[in-house]
Design a protein around this motif. Structure first.
Motif: not given
Length: 183
Positions: A44-71
């Protein structure tokens, strides 16, 4: 004869107070009023690390913060928002709430949590209106698009050797670059 049970549903404020008071001895998240453990492990941790390293970042912010959604207060493994987005509110004193139009991609890495991520969280994120939701498993990436009240209109499975589109970046990524090998 059936036995009726009363189920307690946590509110966001109760959950935040309990968390701040140290009531939980491990990472948890609030989903539909229930406390869910957050599963972690090497793959799980290795895969999250790959995602964080691989996702394109131009004009966006990639985060692992809590995402309040509805309740709910889910902790996606990562998510992407517009770099120029501003929160539309807060939950408690520390959690920002974001407009669905500013949340471009939500990603859950599913090892032990695959059934919950493909069902409950699909409904949760679809109801919120997030345009793209990925569930990354050991064998595939499931892309959900077209948010609707019960979840998403479309789910496509991308396997090893294939490429998955990244609409916010007008690009694609190799599934093999996203999924860590099992060690």
């Amino acid at each position: 004869m059936t036995e009726s049970r009363l189920a307690y549903r946590w509110s966001q404020s109760e959950f935040l107070r309990a968390s701040k008071a140290g009531a939980f001895d491990h990472r948890v998240e609030l989903v539909d009023g229930a406390i869910w453990p957050v599963a972690v492990g090497s793959w799980h941790g290795d895969t999250v690390g790959r995602l964080l390293a691989t996702l394109p970042r131009d004009g966006v912010r990639v985060t692992t913060a809590t995402l309040p959604t509805g309740e709910s207060l889910p902790d996606p493994d990562c998510w992407v928002r517009r770099i120029d987005a501003s929160p539309i509110g807060t939950v408690g004193s520390r959690l920002s709430v974001w407009a669905a139009a500013d949340v471009l991609l939500v990603v859950e890495v599913a090892d032990e949590t695959m059934i919950q991520d493909l069902n409950v969280k699909t409904r949760l994120y679809g109801q919120a209106g997030y345009p793209v939701y990925w569930v990354v498993t050991q064998r595939a990436v499931y892309e959900h698009t077209g948010p609707i009240r019960p979840g998403y209109r479309t789910r496509v499975e991308y396997l090893h050797g294939e490429r998955i589109p990244v609409p916010y970046a007008d690009a694609g990524l190799a599934v093999d670059e996203l999924i860590a090998p099992r060690s």
